[in-house]
Design an enzyme around this catalytic site. Structure first.
Site, short mmCIF file in Angstrom:
data_model
loop_
_atom_site.label_atom_id
_atom_site.label_comp_id
_atom_site.label_asym_id
_atom_site.label_seq_id
_atom_site.Cartn_x
_atom_site.Cartn_y
_atom_site.Cartn_z
N SER A 167 0.88 -1.21 -0.34
CA SER A 167 -0.02 -0.20 0.05
C SER A 167 1.19 0.60 -0.16
O SER A 167 1.29 1.29 -1.06
CB SER A 167 -1.56 0.08 0.98
OG SER A 167 -1.92 0.64 1.35
N ASP A 241 -8.19 -5.23 -6.42
CA ASP A 241 -7.99 -4.01 -5.27
C ASP A 241 -9.14 -2.49 -6.08
O ASP A 241 -8.76 -1.68 -6.34
CB ASP A 241 -6.86 -3.32 -5.83
CG ASP A 241 -6.11 -2.65 -4.63
OD1 ASP A 241 -7.15 -1.84 -3.89
OD2 ASP A 241 -5.13 -2.79 -3.94
N HIS A 273 -7.54 -5.27 -1.89
CA HIS A 273 -6.33 -5.03 -1.70
C HIS A 273 -5.27 -5.35 -0.26
O HIS A 273 -4.08 -5.52 -0.44
CB HIS A 273 -6.19 -3.59 -0.05
CG HIS A 273 -5.43 -2.73 -0.36
ND1 HIS A 273 -4.54 -1.62 -1.67
CD2 HIS A 273 -4.84 -2.14 0.74
CE1 HIS A 273 -3.95 -1.15 -0.90
NE2 HIS A 273 -3.95 -1.10 0.25
#
Length: 296
Positions: A167, A241, A273
């Site tokens: 991330s 995602d 994600h």
């Protein structure tokens, strides 16, 4: 809930009386089964420490040495970072599955290194907002300062360092591999490659409006520095995602190809994600370990 007495003690859950907060009513979960199971494994005790950045700012760190550590040998380094504002990875607490994964790397002969840059440290707004209008630069500077201390240790092979992040950490890995020569290997999971492609509520809080900060957006985007890639880069993304959209990785892939830079890519068609399915998670960890073995 009791905080862990150290980094390798699973937490316990206890119920206390409202009228007398010191009186324990019952033990709800002691995690004895977890503790007992861990006795059968070779465990490397995590070490908490504080490293000073170049300006004296205290950077919290965790060091896990390889199992059967030999100070006369030189070991490769696996560094894990998030880097995003206000979310630290270094805590004096049981880390669950990540702790177990780090131990598996220590068993394979890696030094595991976690070192929070100041914006991720949770040490107040002044530290957190160092990324304002300029994501990446300050985070990398702190990461390199922590790593500089580690590389001075005689049992560290400073030419074999891997940086992993997911991330915001995936963004940081891409930024580091295109703005630094400190890392031989980078593993970027679901990373932002251009802040113009990310959620405006989050992005504009820290980067301001694109029209008000065009140079900041340009400087902070790894896609704009793809030609400077150093080391081996593994890009990972779930195609479903809905947080960091896969276009981030695809734009980075295109930029690397335009610059004639080689890269590795792992895509997970039904993952969002995070890679949550157990079989896919195992596949991912094996993919990462194979990549480390081949390149580090």
């Amino acid at each position: 809930m009791d905080t862990a007495s150290d980094l390798w003690t699973p937490p316990q859950l206890r119920l206390f009386a409202v009228a007398d907060p010191k009186r324990e009513v019952r033990l709800l979960a002691d995690n004895a089964a977890v503790t007992e199971r861990l006795k059968g494994y070779a465990i490397s005790r995590p070490e908490l420490m504080t490293i000073k950045a170049r300006d004296g700012f205290p950077l919290e760190a965790i060091l896990i040495k390889p199992v059967n550590f030999d100070p006369t040998k030189r070991y490769p380094v696996y560094q894990e970072a998030y880097g995003g504002p206000g979310l630290s990875t270094v805590r004096n607490a049981w880390g669950g599955s990540r702790s177990l994964y780090h131990q598996s790397l220590a068993q394979k002969g890696y030094i595991v290194w976690l070192c929070d840059n100041r914006s991720a440290s949770g040490k107040g707004a002044k530290s957190q907002w160092t990324i304002y209008k300029n994501a990446g630069e300050g985070e990398l500077r702190d990461v390199e300062d922590g790593l500089a201390w580690l590389k001075k240790q005689p049992w560290v092979d400073g030419d074999r360092v891997a940086l992993y992040g997911w991330s915001y950490g995936g963004f940081l890995v891409q930024y580091a591999l295109t703005h630094s020569k400190s890392f031989k290997v980078g593993i970027a999971g679901a990373g932002v490659s251009d802040w113009g492609l990310y959620d405006t509520v989050y992005t504009e809080r820290y980067m301001d409006l694109p029209a008000a900060n065009p140079d900041g957006y340009k400087k902070s985007a790894p896609v704009n520095a793809a030609a400077n890639l150093g080391g081996k880069l593994l890009l990972i993304h779930g195609l479903a995602d809905d947080n960091v959209h896969v276009q981030n990785t695809l734009q980075m892939v295109y930029a690397l190809e335009q610059a004639e830079k080689q890269y590795d890519l792992a895509l997970y068609p039904r993952s969002r994600h995070g890679i949550g399915e157990p079989s896919l998670s195992r596949h991912l960890q094996q993919r990462i370990q194979d990549f480390l073995t081949a390149n580090l």
